[in-house]
Enzyme design. Structure first.
Site, mmCIF file in Angstrom:
data_model
loop_
_atom_site.group_PDB
_atom_site.id
_atom_site.type_symbol
_atom_site.label_atom_id
_atom_site.label_comp_id
_atom_site.label_asym_id
_atom_site.label_seq_id
_atom_site.Cartn_x
_atom_site.Cartn_y
_atom_site.Cartn_z
ATOM 1 N N GLU A 93 1.022 -1.248 0.093
ATOM 2 C CA GLU A 93 -0.046 -0.060 0.157
ATOM 3 C C GLU A 93 0.738 1.201 -0.022
ATOM 4 O OE1 GLU A 93 -3.592 0.048 2.246
ATOM 5 O OE2 GLU A 93 -3.185 2.033 3.339
ATOM 6 N N THR A 124 -3.970 5.049 -1.774
ATOM 7 C CA THR A 124 -4.971 5.654 -0.920
ATOM 8 C C THR A 124 -5.674 6.739 -1.539
ATOM 9 O OG1 THR A 124 -3.373 6.914 0.059
ATOM 10 C CG2 THR A 124 -3.820 4.720 1.087
ATOM 11 N N TRP A 125 -6.827 7.105 -1.073
ATOM 12 C CA TRP A 125 -7.501 8.274 -1.437
ATOM 13 C C TRP A 125 -7.398 9.364 -0.767
ATOM 14 C CZ3 TRP A 125 -9.871 9.027 -6.095
ATOM 15 C CH2 TRP A 125 -11.007 9.851 -6.363
ATOM 16 N N TYR A 227 -11.946 -4.896 10.065
ATOM 17 C CA TYR A 227 -11.210 -4.314 11.506
ATOM 18 C C TYR A 227 -11.077 -5.819 12.643
ATOM 19 C CZ TYR A 227 -12.332 -0.249 9.207
ATOM 20 O OH TYR A 227 -12.612 0.591 8.269
ATOM 21 N N GLN A 258 -7.624 -3.756 8.643
ATOM 22 C CA GLN A 258 -6.542 -2.834 9.673
ATOM 23 C C GLN A 258 -5.512 -3.483 10.068
ATOM 24 O OE1 GLN A 258 -5.334 -0.321 9.864
ATOM 25 N NE2 GLN A 258 -7.273 1.090 10.974
ATOM 26 N N ARG A 355 7.635 3.696 2.063
ATOM 27 C CA ARG A 355 9.092 3.155 2.368
ATOM 28 C C ARG A 355 9.485 1.953 1.805
ATOM 29 N NH1 ARG A 355 10.252 4.522 8.405
ATOM 30 N NH2 ARG A 355 9.502 6.862 8.615
ATOM 31 N N GLN A 515 21.795 -5.574 -27.962
ATOM 32 C CA GLN A 515 21.566 -6.794 -27.404
ATOM 33 C C GLN A 515 22.435 -7.662 -28.173
ATOM 34 O OE1 GLN A 515 17.452 -7.799 -27.789
ATOM 35 N NE2 GLN A 515 17.719 -8.785 -29.753
#
Lengths: 701, 701
Positions: A93, A124-125, A227, A258, A355, A515
């Site tokens: 995430e 994420t929003w 959760y 979560q 990270r 190549q």
């Protein structure tokens, strides 16, 4: 037990939703915070269960778009497939960056972390950050870039709280248009204190799930949040489980939880979910503790309790970042091992906080990070559904795949693309060299250090190329890590050609792509292999370079000796074009033979697209290099001279079973330049025929 | 000079038109006629000029449909292309047969003479023989078969005299529908004495040319007849030249001349044509004298004069067929050499009289007959324009290509065909095993001699296969030249596998198709090569056979050891199907890599079409073999038992760089059958697991 009240939430910690999936804490902020906590250590001695993992991973990962007709395109199908084969996966995430340069960095991070083989990533929003806009920092654009330019299966978060249906539908339509196929449906935090349930509005994530299914049928795979200790606002744990059941019943495909700190917490939660009839995959959200302050912030936001055993360990070392990170890794690894061994956990979801180090280390220790992931094709496959059948690309963009994707984004006819099909759209223009996903990772300063603060001659340009090839510092003592045509250091495969490349670049054969020939190496070869196991890969030797018109004149004479073994295309910035190849027909230069499959030929030298590539390749001299210098400055004039006068040359040695003859071609060219043929003997009129000859052969005259 | 008046034309010499192009004399008739003529010898000492011919021939001939995007599809373009490259060609004229068995023979002759590489063949129009009908002896069907089933570029003659426009348009529409692209437009002989010019009718070939261009625009390439000594009915030579000019101006693309006996006759004619502005190709009609009587008949029909020097040679040897034929060959070769050396003759057109020997010998001596013509693909390419992009076929029909073409004739989606594309039509049924172009060349008697007048056991069937493989006589002393699945003796390529094939057929592994593995042989390889020069061809080893269910049970056990190297499909007549391959995905088993080209993969093992092939392969046991014997006879029952109980097996060794392992697979199967594993040791319950195992593995149980 430590709990942070939501009311303590600092407003400058920007984007945050109820679930940690969408809880984003800026890295720089997290790093600054330092506080004192008391923790206790929890060590788990269970070993990881990786049995059978490697082989099944290969079989599911290495299927190429065209090769595998039962390939499971949908994320939920991929999950089912890997769950059935016992092939544990991981996912990552990220949150959107705050600045444009942060976006450039995040895209690089996607590339690096993508190489470990995540099943998906999610973005994420960020309601406060104009999340559905076209800004480079928006959730929408970051997720779109991950899908389209980094080839990552991606989930876009979406929160519905305080949004109109029209707005939500607009976001979803845009996401679909951009190639996004998966949505994490969240309620989001009410903004302000005056929020009340609206009769026909979005009050819960369930409403959003229903809306997505209603408006977009089965198009999106939908994820919802679970959760393990109950939602902080829920009346009770059981009440929260019932809400979760509602979300799943409304059409969600899987659950990500979560974060939690004890494996038991999650495993009990799964049992409780199963008990009330939730059957879909439930993925544990793993949060490797990366610092004292970030842990404190997270817990505050999510109203979680940190177990005493963790606090007891952390508190004494709260000022020692390295120690805390090491503990976090150890704790996460232990917990993940318990989870994986339980048999209840098909994949692990990591809250990376944008990270890399901790998450990668945990994954490495778990054996889930594939250091050298098997490539399905020699180039990174885009994750846009429109491109799922794409199985061939021109070799020219090998080092600029994002530019190729950008310039072909309007095509709806993959894999054939441009070549031989005049009804296909042409390549898009590339005027936007500074689109964040095309931009160099290096600053102008860094580029000047690498490519020369001041150029004095064409020779000083040659030296930049040579430094890049040899990975030796330039005259100013800086390593040249990239060139305008190569954003990364030499590929391991190209490294095989290093000595020859070094030699020719010194003399102004400025190589930008090459190549070696390959005559049937196993598809599992760590350097040149790709595709499913048990196959063989092949290549024709390829060499592409800029060089002066004097060199080209000699080269064309030399190439006559290599007919029809060597095909060439030679063009200058004005489009003056010389070739001995068919002007429409591609030449396959990479192909693979696999058990039970049709032949795959993912890379071609295509004469039509070469003329589009030519525009881009020449423009990079100006856009990325010349413009580093003052207008009218000698440095700029040198680059401009090369741009205006050099030719772009590509050579293919068709005889792949023999030793690559392209170096001999260049040697012969140098030999001819060093020892030009004698004038005709005295009894014959001397210069004329020779002059005619060279006039005819020099392209562009 | 000898001239035969048309009034002497014997009415039983059936189909005849003004030009020899359409003058057809039945072979059997010609052979019967014996007469006395006086001839004189004309020897021409000029050598043939073949310089540069071989290489240019290769380049033009070896271009495959998909490989060569500037391939010149139209006959007139092919002519121009080869004329420009100085690559002399030849073409062959045939007339339609009188009987159904004559049609079978003619199709075989097309195949044999087609292997020499004619640029085209033409089929004369036989007004008295219902030429536009669907009868197997009609001009239309013979030409269509040549195009569709023999892969020969073909010209259909058409005469217009006494025909309505509607009728002519109907013929042309039908020809177009059948894939014919070239028309030889002729007036034809008026039928009866009461013929008069009709105001709006077809009075001359020019009218037909105009009609074709008017009704079909530029679709057809049109050829017209030229008369080197003037048309016998023309007022004068010059008047006839003017008529020819009219025909060309009306839209004809090239000219083929009536036969002639002296090169000078033709060369003067060409000069005269050029002088009045005829610029299209003019092809000399060559008639190798094959017998005294046939020459006499021809001359009679065509009102030609045979030069004294020829008569003087022939007359003394008129009773010596061999001597006349030898003289005819020598005379034709000499004349052709003069023609080719003149530089005015790009190609030679031969009046074959449906015979092979003389024409082939002339062509061999001229160096125009390519004994081992380069194959563009490993299978014969159909000449139907609809199939021009066809570049892949299932391997199953390798020995029954005409059946494959028949069963796919309604497809309009080549090259992809059936595999993986569910929207494509399925294979057509094959109920008409006795269509003349699918029929065995051998009579029932010949088949009984080869395959056994009486079968006594399955073993006697094995022996028939073994005789076929080894080319040794069977027990009755007859060589087995064909099998129901193989109409011709073993291909040179299959011969490479002879020893192994012999061994396994003796034990009831009844092979019907096989190929060795090939790891990059030059495309010029005389046995396995195909495609343009400078390339490399590859194959995966393939083996297909019928065998008993006992053998299959053992085979399946053995095949476990060869996973995933060997792919198999095993099916019985009832469709019980066992495979370890993908059920939709083809496996490429033949492919080629060529300079400057994309990869070509002309042969695949396709699981979908295998099930269609299975129906045909099993049906051939009954239709071609069992039905040779009385109903209820033991011989018939033995074949029916095999049909009902054996399995059809195909095996692919995917590891083409290694030695073919398929023989080892069969050896292992025999080994397992000869030495079944011991029972389990006493302390364990013995039979049960083993029985279960074999139950599970035996397909169809």
């Amino acid at each position: 037990m430590h709990t942070f009240d939501k009311s303590n939430y600092a407003p400058h910690i920007t984007h945050c939703n109820t679930a940690l999936h969408s809880t984003c804490i800026m890295v720089n902020l997290v790093q600054r915070v330092e506080d004192t906590w008391r923790t206790c250590s929890k060590s788990d001695s269970s070993g990881a269960s990786n049995s059978g993992c490697e082989s099944s991973k290969e079989s599911s990962r290495s299927s190429t778009p065209v090769l595998d007709t039962d390939r499971t395109d949908r994320l939920r199908d991929k999950m089912r497939h890997r769950t059935e084969s016992g092939d544990h996966w991981f996912s990552l995430e990220f949150f959107p960056p705050r600045t444009a340069s942060g976006a450039v960095n995040l895209i690089s991070r996607f590339d690096r972390m993508g190489s470990g083989g995540p099943l998906f990533i999610d973005v994420t929003w960020h309601p406060a950050g104009d999340p559905g806009s076209d800004k480079e920092t928006s959730s929408m654009m970051i997720a779109s870039t991950a899908v389209n330019y980094c080839g990552l299966e991606s989930i876009l978060h979406l929160t519905c709280c305080n949004q109109t249906k029209e707005k939500i539908t607009g976001y979803l339509s845009k996401a679909k248009r951009l190639g996004l196929k998966n949505i994490m449906a969240l309620r989001g935090d009410p903004m302000g204190a005056d929020w009340e349930e609206e009769e026909a509005g979005f009050n819960y994530a369930t409403d959003l799930v229903k809306h997505i299914r209603c408006e977009f049928d089965d198009y999106f795979d939908i994820c919802v949040a679970g959760y393990p200790t109950g939602h902080p606002e829920a009346e009770s744990y059981d009440e929260d489980l019932r809400h979760l059941k509602e979300k799943v019943d409304a059409g969600a495909d899987f659950i990500i939880t979560q974060l939690f700190f004890r494996a038991d917490t999650f495993l009990k939660f799964v049992r409780d979910c199963r008990a009330i009839g939730i059957t879909c995959p439930i993925l544990p959200g793993i949060f490797p503790i990366q610092g004292y302050q970030s842990l404190r912030q997270l817990v505050k936001l999510s109203k979680l309790e940190v177990p005493e055993e963790i606090m007891q360990v952390i508190e004494p070392i709260k000022d020692n970042d390295a120690a805390i990170r090491n503990y976090g890794i150890e704790q996460a690894v232990s917990m993940c091992r318990v989870l994986l061994e339980s048999g209840e956990v098909p994949g692990l979801h990591f809250y990376t906080l944008n990270r890399e180090v901790a998450t990668m280390e945990v994954l490495r220790q778990l054996g889930l990070w594939i250091e050298d992931p098997r490539r399905t094709l020699p180039w990174a496959v885009s994750a846009h559904p429109k491109r799922k059948v794409e199985d061939v690309r021109p070799i020219f963009w090998a080092s600029r795949p994002k530019s190729y994707i950008y310039r072909t984004q309007d095509w709806d006819d993959f894999p054939n693309g441009r070549w031989g099909n005049s009804s296909s759209p042409a390549f898009g223009e590339l005027n936007d060299y500074y689109l964040f996903y095309l931009k160099s990772k290096s600053s102008k300063d860094a580029l000047l250090k690498m490519w020369g603060e001041e150029l004095t001659s064409e020779q000083s340009v040659y030296e930049v190329f040579t430094s890049y090839i040899t990975a030796q510092p330039n005259v100013a003592g800086h390593k040249v890590m990239c060139l305008p045509w190569n954003d990364d250091p030499l590929a391991p495969e190209t490294n095989l050609l290093k000595d020859e490349l070094d030699k020719v670049n010194r003399r102004g054969v400025l190589t930008i792509n090459s190549q070696p020939s390959i005559n049937g190496k196993p598809s599992s070869d760590p350097i040149v292999g790709w595709g499913p196991p048990g196959g063989y890969v092949f290549q024709k030797a390829y060499l592409e370079f800029f060089t002066s018109s004097e060199n080209v004149t000699a080269l064309l004479k030399v190439l006559k000796k290599y007919e029809p073994r060597v095909n060439y295309h030679i063009v200058n910035v004005h489009g003056q074009n010389t070739t001995n190849a068919h002007d429409m027909q591609p030449n396959a230069v990479t192909w693979g033979i696999f058990p039970g499959r049709e032949i795959v030929q993912p890379t071609v030298v295509d004469p039509v697209s070469f003329l589009y590539w030519k525009d881009e390749a020449f423009a990079l001299w100006i856009e990325q290099w010349a413009k580093l210098y003052e207008d009218e400055s000698p440095s700029r004039m040198i680059i401009k001279y090369i741009h205006d006068n050099y030719f772009l040359v590509n050579l293919v040695d068709n005889d792949f079973p023999l030793d690559n003859c392209l170096w001999q071609v260049i040697d012969d060219m140098f030999e001819l330049l060093d020892n030009p043929p004698e004038e005709q003997p005295a009894e014959q009129p001397a210069e004329q025929p020779n002059d005619e000859q060279s006039d005819k052969e020099q392209p562009g005259k």
